[in-house]
Design a protein around this motif. Structure first.
Motif, PDB file in Angstrom:
ATOM      1  N   ASP A 146       0.849  -1.192   0.000  1.00 23.48           N
ATOM      2  CA  ASP A 146       0.000   0.000   0.000  1.00 23.48           C
ATOM      3  C   ASP A 146       0.887   1.245   0.000  1.00 23.48           C
ATOM      4  OD1 ASP A 146      -2.267  -1.535   0.073  1.00 23.48           O
ATOM      5  OD2 ASP A 146      -2.549  -1.382   2.244  1.00 23.48           O
ATOM      6  N   SER A 147       0.364   2.306  -0.559  1.00 17.19           N
ATOM      7  CA  SER A 147       1.134   3.562  -0.576  1.00 17.19           C
ATOM      8  C   SER A 147       0.383   4.632   0.204  1.00 17.19           C
ATOM      9  CB  SER A 147       1.383   4.029  -2.010  1.00 17.19           C
ATOM     10  OG  SER A 147       0.159   4.251  -2.665  1.00 17.19           O
ATOM     11  N   ASN A 149       0.170   8.872   1.036  1.00 19.73           N
ATOM     12  CA  ASN A 149       0.528  10.240   0.645  1.00 19.73           C
ATOM     13  C   ASN A 149       0.645  11.065   1.923  1.00 19.73           C
ATOM     14  OD1 ASN A 149       0.450   9.717  -2.110  1.00 19.73           O
ATOM     15  ND2 ASN A 149      -1.746  10.128  -2.212  1.00 19.73           N
ATOM     16  N   THR A 161       5.213  10.391  -1.111  1.00 19.28           N
ATOM     17  CA  THR A 161       4.431   9.180  -1.394  1.00 19.28           C
ATOM     18  C   THR A 161       5.287   8.010  -0.932  1.00 19.28           C
ATOM     19  OG1 THR A 161       3.392  10.215  -3.311  1.00 19.28           O
ATOM     20  CG2 THR A 161       3.271   7.817  -3.162  1.00 19.28           C
ATOM     21  N   THR A 163       5.674   3.882   0.372  1.00 19.30           N
ATOM     22  CA  THR A 163       5.111   2.544   0.175  1.00 19.30           C
ATOM     23  C   THR A 163       5.446   1.673   1.387  1.00 19.30           C
ATOM     24  OG1 THR A 163       5.474   2.770  -2.194  1.00 19.30           O
ATOM     25  CG2 THR A 163       5.051   0.556  -1.376  1.00 19.30           C
ATOM     26  N   ILE A 170       7.402   1.650   7.052  1.00 20.47           N
ATOM     27  CA  ILE A 170       7.517   2.702   6.044  1.00 20.47           C
ATOM     28  C   ILE A 170       8.867   3.390   6.245  1.00 20.47           C
ATOM     29  CG2 ILE A 170       6.531   4.867   5.209  1.00 20.47           C
ATOM     30  CD1 ILE A 170       3.881   3.966   6.487  1.00 20.47           C
TER      31      ILE A 170
END
Length: 179
Positions: A146-147, A149, A161, A163, A170
């Motif tokens: 999942d990314s 922002n 951004t 991932t 992260i």
């Protein structure tokens, strides 16, 4: 006292032997039944009372005679004329049976309850492309791949951004990994 115990044991063993011998019943053969039928009525009743058997069971009196027939194991072979006649009648029977089956299926479909939610899938999709702008539900847990922002406001304004890695962390620039 010891003699009384010995007598009691001997008496018990002999009683068990005698009772065991009487318990072994003999099934009468057809010859024995014929001999029983040849005896006078009073003798038949006496023997029946002695062995606890109903005389009408053995002699068949009072019971209706049943006729036993041998079952047909092999069906007779059909001749050529029978085969031609049967094939024509089979075709007619199959035609009427198939029509009846079709009518029965149609009636069943009409009378059958409509399943809930089938009309939702009744239409055909315009495209098989995945939808990318679907909102995420509130209980969704972020997983690998999942990314995110991230927008920072303050002394410096930045936008990242990021991932989620395979380990669920992260890599945030200038801060390091965040679980």
């Amino acid at each position: 006292m010891l003699r009384q115990v010995k007598k009691f044991i001997i008496l018990g063993v002999s009683a068990a032997i005698l009772m065991g011998a009487q318990a072994n019943a003999i099934t009468p053969s057809p010859q024995m039944i014929e001999q029983f039928k040849a005896l006078p009525k009073s003798e038949q009743e006496r023997l029946a009372r002695q062995y606890g058997v109903d005389p009408s069971m053995i002699t068949g009196a009072g019971a209706t005679a049943t006729v036993v027939e041998n079952p047909t194991v092999v069906t007779p072979r059909a001749t050529k004329n029978d085969v031609v006649d049967q094939s024509e009648s089979d075709q007619l029977n199959q035609a009427t049976k198939s029509e009846a089956k079709v009518e029965a299926i149609e009636d069943k479909k009409e009378n059958q309850l409509k399943r809930f939610g089938y009309d939702l899938f009744a239409g055909s999709p315009s495209t098989f492309a995945p939808v990318s702008d679907v909102p995420v539900p509130a209980e969704y847990m972020i997983g690998p791949g999942d990314s995110l922002n991230v927008q920072l406001f303050g002394k410096e304004n930045n936008q990242y951004t990021l991932t989620v890695g395979r380990d669920g962390a992260i890599q945030f620039p200038n801060l390091g990994p965040i679980s």
